[in-house]
Design a protein around this motif. Sequence first.
Motif, PDB file in Angstrom:
ATOM      1  N   THR A  95       0.857  -1.186   0.000  1.00 33.09           N
ATOM      2  CA  THR A  95       0.000   0.000   0.000  1.00 33.09           C
ATOM      3  C   THR A  95       0.894   1.238   0.000  1.00 33.09           C
ATOM      4  O   THR A  95       2.125   1.129   0.178  1.00 33.09           O
ATOM      5  CB  THR A  95      -0.916   0.040   1.233  1.00 33.09           C
ATOM      6  OG1 THR A  95      -0.113   0.243   2.401  1.00 33.09           O
ATOM      7  CG2 THR A  95      -1.697  -1.260   1.360  1.00 33.09           C
ATOM      8  N   ILE A  96       0.287   2.398  -0.141  1.00 29.07           N
ATOM      9  CA  ILE A  96       1.094   3.619  -0.184  1.00 29.07           C
ATOM     10  C   ILE A  96       1.823   3.846   1.137  1.00 29.07           C
ATOM     11  O   ILE A  96       2.908   4.445   1.172  1.00 29.07           O
ATOM     12  CB  ILE A  96       0.226   4.837  -0.571  1.00 29.07           C
ATOM     13  CG1 ILE A  96       1.118   5.990  -1.005  1.00 29.07           C
ATOM     14  CG2 ILE A  96      -0.715   5.223   0.569  1.00 29.07           C
ATOM     15  CD1 ILE A  96       0.408   7.057  -1.783  1.00 29.07           C
ATOM     16  N   HIS A 119       2.856  13.240   0.876  1.00 32.34           N
ATOM     17  CA  HIS A 119       3.491  11.991   1.340  1.00 32.34           C
ATOM     18  C   HIS A 119       4.983  12.237   1.545  1.00 32.34           C
ATOM     19  O   HIS A 119       5.828  11.672   0.839  1.00 32.34           O
ATOM     20  CB  HIS A 119       3.255  10.875   0.318  1.00 32.34           C
ATOM     21  CG  HIS A 119       1.812  10.598   0.044  1.00 32.34           C
ATOM     22  ND1 HIS A 119       1.015   9.853   0.882  1.00 32.34           N
ATOM     23  CD2 HIS A 119       1.000  11.013  -0.970  1.00 32.34           C
ATOM     24  CE1 HIS A 119      -0.212   9.791   0.401  1.00 32.34           C
ATOM     25  NE2 HIS A 119      -0.253  10.495  -0.726  1.00 32.34           N
TER      26      HIS A 119
END
Length: 275
Positions: A95-96, A119
Motif C-alpha cells: 500500500t502507499i 506523502h
Amino acid sequence: MSLIIAIQGIKGSNHHQVAIDNYGEDVQLLECLSFDALVQAIVDGKADKGIMAIENSIAGSIIPNYNLIYHNNLYVVGEQYLNIHHNLMALKGQTIADISEVRSHPMALLQCKKFFQNHPHIKLVEDVDTAEPARRIQEEKLKHVAAIAPQVSSEMYGLNIVADDIQTMKYNSTRFIIVKNKNKEIPKEMINKASIRFLTDHKRGSLAAILNVMSDCNLNLTKIQSLPVVETPWKYAFFVDITFNGFEKFEKAKALLSIMSEDFKVLGEYKNARL
C-alpha cells in the motif's frame, strides 16, 4: 523488412504507446535508455525512425532534445499528442503506507510533484524511464519501492496500482515527435506544419523582423524556444514550430528567412497532429 522504431524507454512506456498508435501492436522496437542512445541508433542505421518526447503541457520543453535533432541532422517527419496518466504502482500487497521510495523518469516525477507533497515520507529517485523501474520492481521483488508509469506497465509487469492519475494537472499531454535522417514522408499538399532553426543578429528588431515575415506569409507560430549556441557565447539559436494552410506559403517564407537569418535550417515538414 519491417521498420525498426527506436523509443526512449522500454515496452510499457508512453513512447511504446506512441509507437503502437503509429505502427501497430507488432511494431519492431529498439529500446533505448536515453535520448542520446536513441539518436545514435538512427545515425548508426540500427533504427529507421525514432520517437522522442519533446514537450509537456505541465513540465514544458525537453530542451536538450532540440539540439540533439539539430546536431545529428535528424528531421521531424510526424508528431503525436498523448494524454498522460501517471499511476503509482508496486508489488501486489503493498500500500502507499509501505512505500518509502518512488522511481521514475525526471519528467514524470516533476509532473506528480504536488501528489508527493502529501506523502513526505517518500523519497523520489530519478530513473531512466517510467516503465523500466516497474519491470525492475517485479524482477527483483523490490518491497517498499514504487514506480510512476502508465497503466499498461502494471499489466505487463504484474504490479498493483496503489494510486491512479497522480499527475498534478488532470489534463496532462505530451507532444511526441517522430524523427529520421531524411526530411518529408508525405506529399507537399498534406504538409501543414514545420520546425525550423535559425540565428539572428545582435541588432534591435532582428527577431521582430523575422516574426513579421512569418505573419506576412500567413504562418502561425505555435512554439518558439531559444537555446544558447555553445560554440559562440551569448549567441542564441531559435527553434520555431509553425503551421500554415498551403505549402507554397511556407516555401515563400523559407526563401525570405534563409536570407534574413543566420544558419537557417528546416528541421522537419510534416502534418499537424492537432487538426
